[in-house]
Design an enzyme around this catalytic site. Structure first.
Site, PDB file in Angstrom:
ATOM      1  N   PHE A   1       1.004  -1.192  -0.032  1.00 45.15           N
ATOM      2  CA  PHE A   1      -0.174   0.153   0.131  1.00 45.15           C
ATOM      3  C   PHE A   1       0.863   1.232   0.049  1.00 45.15           C
ATOM      4  O   PHE A   1       1.581   1.638   0.777  1.00 45.15           O
ATOM      5  CB  PHE A   1      -0.952  -0.164   1.160  1.00 45.15           C
ATOM      6  CG  PHE A   1      -1.915   1.171   1.342  1.00 45.15           C
ATOM      7  CD1 PHE A   1      -3.061   1.298   0.231  1.00 45.15           C
ATOM      8  CD2 PHE A   1      -1.549   2.445   1.921  1.00 45.15           C
ATOM      9  CE1 PHE A   1      -3.853   2.282   0.313  1.00 45.15           C
ATOM     10  CE2 PHE A   1      -2.275   3.673   1.582  1.00 45.15           C
ATOM     11  CZ  PHE A   1      -3.363   3.596   0.903  1.00 45.15           C
TER      12      PHE A   1
ATOM     13  N   ASP B   1       9.314   2.721   2.149  1.00 45.95           N
ATOM     14  CA  ASP B   1       8.133   3.722   2.355  1.00 45.95           C
ATOM     15  C   ASP B   1       7.951   3.435   4.140  1.00 45.95           C
ATOM     16  O   ASP B   1       7.381   2.391   4.435  1.00 45.95           O
ATOM     17  CB  ASP B   1       7.110   3.174   1.635  1.00 45.95           C
ATOM     18  CG  ASP B   1       5.503   3.946   1.993  1.00 45.95           C
ATOM     19  OD1 ASP B   1       5.746   4.552   2.769  1.00 45.95           O
ATOM     20  OD2 ASP B   1       4.896   4.058   1.063  1.00 45.95           O
TER      21      ASP B   1
ATOM     22  N   LYS C   1       2.370  11.066   7.092  1.00 50.27           N
ATOM     23  CA  LYS C   1       1.712  10.706   8.461  1.00 50.27           C
ATOM     24  C   LYS C   1       1.886  11.548   9.852  1.00 50.27           C
ATOM     25  O   LYS C   1       1.635  12.501   9.943  1.00 50.27           O
ATOM     26  CB  LYS C   1       1.482   9.029   8.715  1.00 50.27           C
ATOM     27  CG  LYS C   1       0.421   8.492   7.570  1.00 50.27           C
ATOM     28  CD  LYS C   1      -0.114   7.328   7.809  1.00 50.27           C
ATOM     29  CE  LYS C   1      -1.057   6.933   6.964  1.00 50.27           C
ATOM     30  NZ  LYS C   1      -0.801   5.990   5.842  1.00 50.27           N
TER      31      LYS C   1
HETATM   32  C1  LIG Z   1      -0.853   6.114   4.261  1.00 44.17           C
HETATM   33  C2  LIG Z   1       0.123   5.396   3.737  1.00 44.17           C
HETATM   34  C3  LIG Z   1       0.611   6.118   2.240  1.00 44.17           C
HETATM   35  C4  LIG Z   1      -0.228   7.352   1.638  1.00 44.17           C
HETATM   36  O1  LIG Z   1      -0.481   8.468   2.302  1.00 44.17           O
HETATM   37  P1  LIG Z   1      -1.461   9.507   2.046  1.00 44.17           P
HETATM   38  O2  LIG Z   1      -1.274  10.528   3.220  1.00 44.17           O
HETATM   39  O3  LIG Z   1      -2.860   8.871   2.526  1.00 44.17           O
HETATM   40  O4  LIG Z   1      -1.341   9.803   0.766  1.00 44.17           O
HETATM   41  C5  LIG Z   1       1.582   5.578   1.598  1.00 44.17           C
HETATM   42  N1  LIG Z   1       2.157   4.459   1.938  1.00 44.17           N
HETATM   43  C6  LIG Z   1       2.141   4.253   3.168  1.00 44.17           C
HETATM   44  C7  LIG Z   1       2.785   2.780   3.773  1.00 44.17           C
HETATM   45  C8  LIG Z   1       0.952   4.398   3.982  1.00 44.17           C
HETATM   46  O5  LIG Z   1       0.738   3.592   5.065  1.00 44.17           O
END
Ligand SMILES: *Cc1c(COP(=O)(O)O)cnc(C)c1O
Length: 404
Positions: free
Chosen positions: A145, A230, A259
């Site tokens: 994700f 990520d 986040k």
């Molecule tokens: C939440 C998340 C994203 C995307 O972040 P947004 O601020 O919602 O665009 C990307 N990678 C990971 C691992 C995430 O948990």
């Protein structure tokens, strides 16, 4: 459906009337919050065990962060990057130091950080590695994700996230998560990056096998490929360290952050890398109107300072032990598996008992908010300010839900 509507409080119905149904929220309407607790419109209190998918690592309205936001609102909120503002340099220097990297590039949402990482890796591939024009590929993992943009969903393996949003962006190869042999096979001379979550949050807090991340690091170094981690959900204290990669002794070439970086107040994301990588971008080649704005920098600088003390990472590690010990005790008593690190747990509920959604609804009725993901899995990620007693409370409520 009609029965549901009759039982649904007016405030919940109101919130759905003029909204695209791209979410299926729990039927709770929150009006205020402090620390690990939120209060609904009827005055009921709930322990927040989702923490905005880890955007609220420091809890709701952390006093230091709120004070920084207030002070900045009274001075300067936006300049665009056409001009320089006085909050910018400190933020970039301190975040780069926290990451152990030369440079940072601030954006807003996580998806933008991922897009930035992809663009930088491709440009690096053409300009530094010498990949022929238009031939770059990036290897990603099944179950990933990374966000919701058209390019990012192009390499999702979740059909809800992907179906009917094509045509899809080419240039990605998908391999099973945790499988080093498959990754080795997938990399060729045109591979510019491997993009991975060090722990797959959305997939259910899936921790890769021991040795996987160090293996990815070694492979990327050998094959002249960028390792992009990520850490948007796994980073900034969640797992008991600043970065989940750190716990495997691994340093990626690029961190993607988001986040929690915004302190639960403003969207702030960033890419951090050394100058030989991020240095490929020249003026005009990438940008964002709101990226690195004064309000975002003021808040995020305080986030970096909170993390620089190590206090939240230590809390997450120590309290995470307690959370995981409590949850492991429920295996065979309604849980089939528990995964995770620090204050981050993915729980598989016995599907014969109830769905993840049902478990979350019952937890909500008992004053604990959590979120299901993929069928019978639920995810717990409380704010790192949660106390031992509150963890015990959450585990006790889950125990009761599973026993009912
Ligand atoms: C939440 C998340 C994203 C995307 O972040 P947004 O601020 O919602 O665009 C990307 N990678 C990971 C691992 C995430 O948990």
């Amino acid at each position: 459906m009609i029965e549901d509507m009759l039982r649904t409080p007016a405030a919940v119905q109101d919130s759905e009337r003029h909204t695209a149904h791209n979410y299926h929220p729990l039927p709770v309407v929150i009006t205020s919050a402090e620390g690990a607790w939120v209060t609904d419109v009827d005055g009921n209190r709930y322990l927040d065990c989702l923490a905005g998918y880890s955007a609220l690592n420091f809890g709701h309205r952390h006093p230091t962060l709120v004070a920084a936001a207030h002070a900045q609102l009274d001075r300067l909120t936006l300049t665009s990057r056409a001009f320089i503002h006085d909050q910018f340099a400190d933020f970039c220097r301190e975040l780069a130091a926290l990451c152990g990297k030369d440079l940072v590039l601030p954006m807003n949402t996580g998806a933008e950080a991922v897009e930035t990482g992809i663009k930088v890796a491709r440009k690096w591939g053409y300009q530094v590695k010498g990949v022929p024009a238009g031939q770059a590929n990036i290897v990603v993992a099944e179950g990933n994700f990374h966000g919701r943009t058209t390019t990012i969903v192009s390499f999702s393996t979740d059909s809800d996230a992907r179906a009917d949003f094509g045509p899809y962006t080419p240039g990605f190869r998908i391999v099973p998560y945790g499988d080093l042999a498959a990754l080795t096979e997938a990399i060729d001379e045109h591979t510019v990056a491997v993009l991975l979550e060090p722990i797959q949050g959305e997939q259910g807090v899936v921790v890769p096998p021991e040795g996987y991340l160090p293996g990815v690091r070694r492979l990327c170094t050998e094959r002249d490929v960028l390792f992009i981690a990520d850490e948007i959900q796994s980073g900034l204290g969640r797992t008991g360290a600043t970065f989940a990669c750190e716990q495997e002794g691994v340093v990626p070439d690029m961190y993607l952050l988001g986040k929690a970086l915004g302190g639960g107040i403003v969207p702030v994301s960033a890419v951090a890398a050394d100058a030989d990588v991020l240095g490929v971008l020249k003026p005009g080649q990438h940008g964002s109107t709101f990226g690195g704005n004064p309000l975002a920098c003021a808040v995020a600088t305080e986030v970096v300072r909170l993390l620089a003390t190590g206090e939240f990472q230590r809390r997450s590690a120590a309290l995470g032990e307690r959370l995981h010990a409590g949850l492991r005790g429920l295996i065979g008593k309604g849980l089939v598996a528990v995964r995770g690190r620090g204050l981050w747990a993915g729980l598989d509920i016995d599907p014969a008992l109830m769905s993840g959604r049902q478990a979350c609804e019952r937890l909500m009725e008992r004053g604990v908010l959590a979120k299901d993901t993929h069928g019978s899995t639920i995810r717990l990620a409380p704010p790192l300010v949660i106390t031992e007693e509150e963890i015990d409370h959450a585990v006790a409520q889950l125990t009761a839900v599973l026993a009912d």
